[in-house]
Design a protein around this motif. Structure first.
Motif, PDB file in Angstrom:
ATOM      1  N   VAL A 116       2.520  -3.309  -3.535  1.00 26.09           N
ATOM      2  CA  VAL A 116       1.298  -4.606  -3.997  1.00 26.09           C
ATOM      3  C   VAL A 116       1.448  -6.069  -2.565  1.00 26.09           C
ATOM      4  CG1 VAL A 116       0.318  -5.376  -5.357  1.00 26.09           C
ATOM      5  CG2 VAL A 116       0.876  -3.699  -6.281  1.00 26.09           C
ATOM      6  N   GLY A 152       0.677  -1.261   0.225  1.00 22.72           N
ATOM      7  CA  GLY A 152       0.175   0.085  -0.431  1.00 22.72           C
ATOM      8  C   GLY A 152       0.901   0.972  -0.152  1.00 22.72           C
ATOM      9  N   GLU A 192      -5.460  -8.021  -3.647  1.00 30.18           N
ATOM     10  CA  GLU A 192      -4.903  -7.333  -2.992  1.00 30.18           C
ATOM     11  C   GLU A 192      -4.197  -6.995  -5.120  1.00 30.18           C
ATOM     12  OE1 GLU A 192      -3.719  -7.616   0.153  1.00 30.18           O
ATOM     13  OE2 GLU A 192      -4.308  -9.169  -1.403  1.00 30.18           O
TER      14      GLU A 192
END
Length: 240
Positions: free
Chosen positions: A128, A114, A170
């Protein structure tokens, strides 16, 4: 302007290593240098960005010095301090996951899933999460260790270098990925079917399978290419 202009395979400053030359959305040239496994470099505007340099895979002492060095995680086939030392200058910036940051005594950008960094004006880097999701494989790359893949935006073009991961939520949420490097080897990263799933989720214009060798169970690259016919351009390079 088209997404990417292809010039095919180019010649690098170290011609023994294959390379592809592409043009980003804003017209700038990018050259991708392929060493082996998960070790590669992106050259643009005279600057070199190295990803997971490992001495076994290239003669880093003979290569140009790095402007940026990215490390995805602390395994020996991704983190090699000796290789990094050979491409460092006093101005080189290192970006890495929090476990690898300990090896650099925290003298780096510590990236966590993030995180977003702009270490240079020509590139934005987004971290990521990279981890295993298959029961029985979770110990290889546990989620709580916070290994990283990276999305680099250069000249408006988004390049995803996934690190060691499976198709996590993600990963599958990523948008507008132009070029993707995804790992495909068992039992540590993706199966062929998982790689197909990941590519269909993020829809890159170009997919480079990487980290696809050095294990007993060989990756079926022919089936991988066939399964993605009409979805993306699959480019096989010496990244086994």
């Amino acid at each position: 302007m088209s997404l990417l202009t292809f010039f095919g395979c180019g010649r690098s400053k170290a011609p023994e290593y294959p390379s592809d030359t592409l043009t980003a959305r804003d017209g700038r040239e990018m050259r991708f240098h392929f060493f082996k496994h998960a070790s590669l470099a992106i050259e643009t505007g005279g600057k070199w960005i190295y990803v997971d340099p490992v001495s076994e895979y290239a003669d880093y002492a003979s290569l140009p010095k790095g402007d940026l060095v990215l490390i995805t995680h602390s395994h020996h086939d991704h983190l090699d301090i000796t290789a990094v030392d050979r491409i460092l200058t006093p101005e080189t910036e290192i970006l890495c996951d929090r476990t690898s940051a300990e090896a650099f005594e925290m003298n780096c950008y510590t990236m966590r899933p993030g995180s977003v960094a702009t270490p240079r004006d020509y590139v934005k880097i987004e971290a990521v999460a990279a981890y295993n999701t298959t029961p029985g494989h979770l110990q290889f790359h546990p989620k709580d260790r916070e290994d990283c893949g990276y999305v680099l935006t250069i000249g408006g073009t988004r390049i995803y270098v996934a690190g060691d991961t499976e198709p996590t939520p993600e990963l599958k949420k990523l948008k507008n990925i132009d070029i993707a490097f995804l790992p495909v080897n068992q039992p540590y990263t993706m199966t062929v079917d998982q790689a197909v799933e990941a590519v269909k989720a993020i829809r890159p214009a170009i997919f480079y399978p990487y980290h696809y060798g050095e294990v007993e169970e060989k990756t079926d690259l022919e089936r991988l290419t066939q399964e993605l016919d009409g979805v993306t351009e699959v480019r096989i390079r010496p990244l086994e």
